[in-house]
Design an enzyme around this catalytic site. Sequence first.
Site, PDB file in Angstrom:
ATOM      1  N   LYS A 146       0.875  -1.140   0.037  1.00  0.00           N
ATOM      2  CA  LYS A 146      -0.073   0.045  -0.031  1.00  0.00           C
ATOM      3  C   LYS A 146       0.938   1.153   0.166  1.00  0.00           C
ATOM      4  O   LYS A 146       2.199   1.136   0.086  1.00  0.00           O
ATOM      5  CB  LYS A 146      -0.730   0.249   1.443  1.00  0.00           C
ATOM      6  CG  LYS A 146      -0.017  -0.114   2.555  1.00  0.00           C
ATOM      7  CD  LYS A 146      -1.072  -0.330   3.715  1.00  0.00           C
ATOM      8  CE  LYS A 146      -1.690  -1.516   3.815  1.00  0.00           C
ATOM      9  NZ  LYS A 146      -3.118  -1.440   3.897  1.00  0.00           N
ATOM     10  N   ARG A 147       0.393   2.295  -0.225  1.00  0.00           N
ATOM     11  CA  ARG A 147       1.341   3.543  -0.140  1.00  0.00           C
ATOM     12  C   ARG A 147       1.840   3.623   1.269  1.00  0.00           C
ATOM     13  O   ARG A 147       1.341   3.085   2.199  1.00  0.00           O
ATOM     14  CB  ARG A 147       0.391   4.710  -0.195  1.00  0.00           C
ATOM     15  CG  ARG A 147      -0.053   4.870  -1.703  1.00  0.00           C
ATOM     16  CD  ARG A 147       1.029   5.114  -2.750  1.00  0.00           C
ATOM     17  NE  ARG A 147       1.765   6.405  -2.586  1.00  0.00           N
ATOM     18  CZ  ARG A 147       1.659   7.460  -3.169  1.00  0.00           C
ATOM     19  NH1 ARG A 147       0.760   7.314  -4.259  1.00  0.00           N
ATOM     20  NH2 ARG A 147       2.028   8.637  -3.224  1.00  0.00           N
ATOM     21  N   LYS A 152      -0.517   4.374   8.298  1.00  0.00           N
ATOM     22  CA  LYS A 152      -0.601   2.822   7.809  1.00  0.00           C
ATOM     23  C   LYS A 152       0.535   1.925   8.584  1.00  0.00           C
ATOM     24  O   LYS A 152       0.164   0.569   8.738  1.00  0.00           O
ATOM     25  CB  LYS A 152      -0.390   2.693   6.365  1.00  0.00           C
ATOM     26  CG  LYS A 152      -1.538   3.356   5.381  1.00  0.00           C
ATOM     27  CD  LYS A 152      -1.210   3.227   4.056  1.00  0.00           C
ATOM     28  CE  LYS A 152      -2.114   4.340   3.168  1.00  0.00           C
ATOM     29  NZ  LYS A 152      -3.714   3.617   2.969  1.00  0.00           N
ATOM     30  N   THR A 189      -9.078  -1.166   0.593  1.00  0.00           N
ATOM     31  CA  THR A 189      -9.681  -1.811  -0.318  1.00  0.00           C
ATOM     32  C   THR A 189      -8.420  -3.019  -0.813  1.00  0.00           C
ATOM     33  O   THR A 189      -8.959  -4.271  -1.053  1.00  0.00           O
ATOM     34  CB  THR A 189      -9.665  -0.987  -1.632  1.00  0.00           C
ATOM     35  OG1 THR A 189      -8.632  -0.332  -2.024  1.00  0.00           O
ATOM     36  CG2 THR A 189     -10.996  -0.340  -1.575  1.00  0.00           C
ATOM     37  N   LYS A 217      -9.125  -7.463  -1.563  1.00  0.00           N
ATOM     38  CA  LYS A 217      -8.418  -8.062  -2.476  1.00  0.00           C
ATOM     39  C   LYS A 217      -7.861  -9.373  -2.007  1.00  0.00           C
ATOM     40  O   LYS A 217      -8.090 -10.540  -2.487  1.00  0.00           O
ATOM     41  CB  LYS A 217      -7.588  -7.532  -3.294  1.00  0.00           C
ATOM     42  CG  LYS A 217      -7.948  -6.161  -4.164  1.00  0.00           C
ATOM     43  CD  LYS A 217      -7.059  -5.228  -4.626  1.00  0.00           C
ATOM     44  CE  LYS A 217      -7.668  -3.725  -4.890  1.00  0.00           C
ATOM     45  NZ  LYS A 217      -6.869  -2.580  -5.100  1.00  0.00           N
TER      46      LYS A 217
HETATM   47  C1  26Q Z   1      -5.239  16.274  -3.013  1.00  0.00           C
HETATM   48  C2  26Q Z   1      -4.648  17.494  -3.337  1.00  0.00           C
HETATM   49  C3  26Q Z   1      -3.431  17.893  -4.268  1.00  0.00           C
HETATM   50  C4  26Q Z   1      -2.891  16.685  -4.464  1.00  0.00           C
HETATM   51  C5  26Q Z   1      -3.280  15.465  -4.208  1.00  0.00           C
HETATM   52  C6  26Q Z   1      -4.401  15.329  -3.434  1.00  0.00           C
HETATM   53  C7  26Q Z   1      -4.800  13.719  -3.279  1.00  0.00           C
HETATM   54  C8  26Q Z   1      -4.729  12.753  -4.210  1.00  0.00           C
HETATM   55  C9  26Q Z   1      -4.911  11.676  -3.657  1.00  0.00           C
HETATM   56  C10 26Q Z   1      -5.398  13.792  -1.867  1.00  0.00           C
HETATM   57  C11 26Q Z   1      -5.686  12.165  -1.586  1.00  0.00           C
HETATM   58  C12 26Q Z   1      -5.511  11.243  -2.397  1.00  0.00           C
HETATM   59  C13 26Q Z   1      -5.958   9.709  -2.321  1.00  0.00           C
HETATM   60  C14 26Q Z   1      -6.578   9.271  -1.244  1.00  0.00           C
HETATM   61  C15 26Q Z   1      -6.849   7.908  -1.204  1.00  0.00           C
HETATM   62  O1  26Q Z   1      -6.453   7.094  -1.931  1.00  0.00           O
HETATM   63  N1  26Q Z   1      -7.698   7.385   0.060  1.00  0.00           N
HETATM   64  C16 26Q Z   1      -7.916   6.247   0.157  1.00  0.00           C
HETATM   65  O2  26Q Z   1      -9.235   5.936  -0.492  1.00  0.00           O
HETATM   66  C17 26Q Z   1      -9.397   4.713  -0.515  1.00  0.00           C
HETATM   67  C18 26Q Z   1     -10.681   4.427  -1.130  1.00  0.00           C
HETATM   68  O3  26Q Z   1     -12.063   5.053  -0.532  1.00  0.00           O
HETATM   69  C19 26Q Z   1      -9.743   4.000   0.951  1.00  0.00           C
HETATM   70  O4  26Q Z   1     -10.180   2.669   0.832  1.00  0.00           O
HETATM   71  C20 26Q Z   1      -8.531   4.378   1.761  1.00  0.00           C
HETATM   72  O5  26Q Z   1      -8.821   4.161   2.976  1.00  0.00           O
HETATM   73  C21 26Q Z   1      -8.109   5.766   1.556  1.00  0.00           C
HETATM   74  O6  26Q Z   1      -6.847   5.978   2.380  1.00  0.00           O
END
Ligand code: 26Q
Length: 841
Positions: A574-575, A580, A682, A686
Amino acid sequence: MPAEVHYQDEVMTEKRRKIYSITDAPKLDKTAEGLVNGIQRHYLRTLGQHTASTSNHYRYQALAYSIRDHLMENWKNTKDAYLEKDGKRAYYLSLEFLMGRALSNAALNLGLEEQARDALHMLGMSYEEKLEMEPDAGLGNGGLGRLAACFIDSCATLQLPVTGYGIRYEYGMFRQKIENGYQVEEPDHWLRNGNVWEIERPEYTQTIKFGGRSECYRDDEGRLRFRWVDTQDVLAVPYDVPIPGYQNGTVNTLRLWKAAATDEFNLGEFNAGSYPESVAAKNEAEQISLVLYPNDASESGKELRLRQQYFLASASLQDVIRRWVGIHGPDFSLFAEKNCFQLNDTHPTVAVAELMRILMDEYHLGWDEAWSITTRTMAYTNHTLLPEALERWAVPLFGRLLPRILDIICEINARFLSEVAKRWPGDTDRQRRMSIIEEGPVQQVRMAYLALVGSFSVNGVAELHSTLLKKGLFADFYEMWPEKFNNKTNGVTQRRWLALCNPSLANLITDAIGDGWITDLSQLKKLKAYADDPVFRDRWYQSKRQNKLRLARKVAEECGVEFPVDAMFDIQVKRIHEYKRQLLNVLHVIHLYDRIKRGDIGDWTPRCVLMGGKAAPGYYMAKKIIKLINNVAKVINNDPDVGDLLKVVFFPNYRVSAMEIICPAADLSEQISTAGKEASGTGNMKFMMNGALTIGTLDGANIEIRQEVGEENFFLFGLTAEEVESLRANYDPNAIIERDEDLKRVMQLLECGHFNQFEPGLFEPITASIRSPHDPWVVAADFRSYVEAQKEAARAYKDREHWLRMSILNTACSGKFSTDRTMLDYNRDIWRLEPIPPKQG
Ligand code: 26Q
């Protein structure tokens, strides 16, 4: 005289008089021979290849084109049906679509997998090898982007008229290399060799305004109106990607926008002799869709990011409204009944104000009518509980880039705050708290509040997450509008995450219960009856073993480490994020190493620990954690005392196509976030679907996973979200470390430089964070309970029969976690669309 008429009148002879329709292409042959034919034709005629010896790349492309041929008619028939029915439509607005590869998915959904494999065989080639040639479409960071991809897959399978709208980034998620244990980022130029899966549609190009100023004027009837003038415009050119449903004839659309300069050159500057300046302006326009922001928590204040958000929102709304006006004329009385926009987090939320602008400035609706339409059309999904991740934009920046949009947001806010004042007279603190514009040295636009005010539906992505939103972050808004709030627990598509990535298990399941699970995952519960069947168990074991061998080969290739397949495969991918808690995993690994070194190996369960994931390039601690994992792995893998008892690798460049090999091979799935921090997760779903057991906290969807599978089939540990919150006041990690002999030894190994012999002080920031009474992730607090749960898992793994039973039950109970269910829930509560089958071709 038009050429076609001229031809008919003058040239056409008697025998050529038969009239053809340009849309009546001959039927395609769905046999292996038919595919062979297509591959040869595209290789020679589409790609212009005439030698047999050129690269695998063109062979992949020829195969992809010939599979794509089979999507095209279905695509047309789907569009025709949607047009003819003129029913309600929904649009999924997302800055990210983490699609991964398309070819194998298309073949599966078209029912052409067998034939494709046979066709390649007949050509003396390997199907699997060709599939590997396709680059991932990595237009997303992680969970949120992959969720969007699973959603549109499920919508196509359910025949729901849902269109995805996103950005066609030239560069997707960066490629991760590991050098000397450190993450190094490389650009992902995924379009370099062309993209078979997109069709450019220049005829639907939209113009997007930036900059300039907002101007007030009186129209012919003397009414006060606003217009946005002196703008610098950018073109949005759509590229359509087909999204096939599972063997149902439906092909939905993902429309991705590319930015282009309005003219080949800026004519004014060009004529003034400023050639370089005019070309530079072109670059600035095209920058908008150049690169995905690789940050999975908000990147604060970057102007280009706001440009991307508005670009997506404006292009998509204009596209929908163009189609609406084309059919209904400028009558919007039914618009809200027939259209719904689902906002994937706050990223596209500027759409709320953009829809107001279009309706008022371009179609001259009054405020009240426009607002009524907007707030019956927008729905918002939140994906985070971290307050620091809520998006905010500095008002001065916003006003410079989108002056008219800022005006509208301020007006929305003024009217909203007067409602708040009416409901809670005199409660000025509440007005301050709820204002869309945050006061301070620099005013900020709170995007989440704009979404809350502008939407009729607000949802979290797992039960706990939705509850915590109502109690915490959005409590004031919940008090005002309880009816807006709802939960939609996430899922994943079982087509990609079981049928495609795990054919051996998929076949075994289908042999036992039929293939109904592919479109109705709840049918997996029929597997419960087989959990105690020794023959079925053995086949289950063999399937897992095959998948572990496949992963072990990949790990040997990528990391140069041999994974013994009989060991427990313990996986966290995961990231990389502090919440986490990859760090907790590392602490446990060091503890196991310490036990081995102490000779405490009675009844040992051999383990292969695999970790992987990308760190945001600017996230200092996350990058340190990657370095730590690599250093610990190096020491452990090279220690002869350890041997096959414990292996540790950091798998580089974790991505969708890597997960397709990783999740089928997992025995133990690590879902160990600090309770109350992971919105859903998620990856956890999986792994469960593929028969892994979870070791996890009561966080996000873990709670629902445990509920479904039963507590006896889940390794639970750690504080609850409530306990974490009440612990904070007097958290004393040093006392915990002092009292726990194992943790003390682990900290000593870290602090004496055992894993950084020639890199002094390297991990000091990490040990300091664990020892800090302000550690928000309370790593030390959960260590003991984590180690005990790990012991329990290790003990359980020794009893193969019992483990197999639990593994089967995990798959059997994963039915809830299909995005088919998730989409039916969205549709029932939010979108209310009728499924529409394609027109008969
Ligand atoms: C926002 C502003 C500027 C640049 C980037 C962003 C940005 C980009 C991606 C902020 C957040 C994200 C991604 C968030 C993310 O992946 N959240 C995850 O979403 C999943 C689907 O609902 C959840 O299962 C995870 O728990 C949650 O961490």
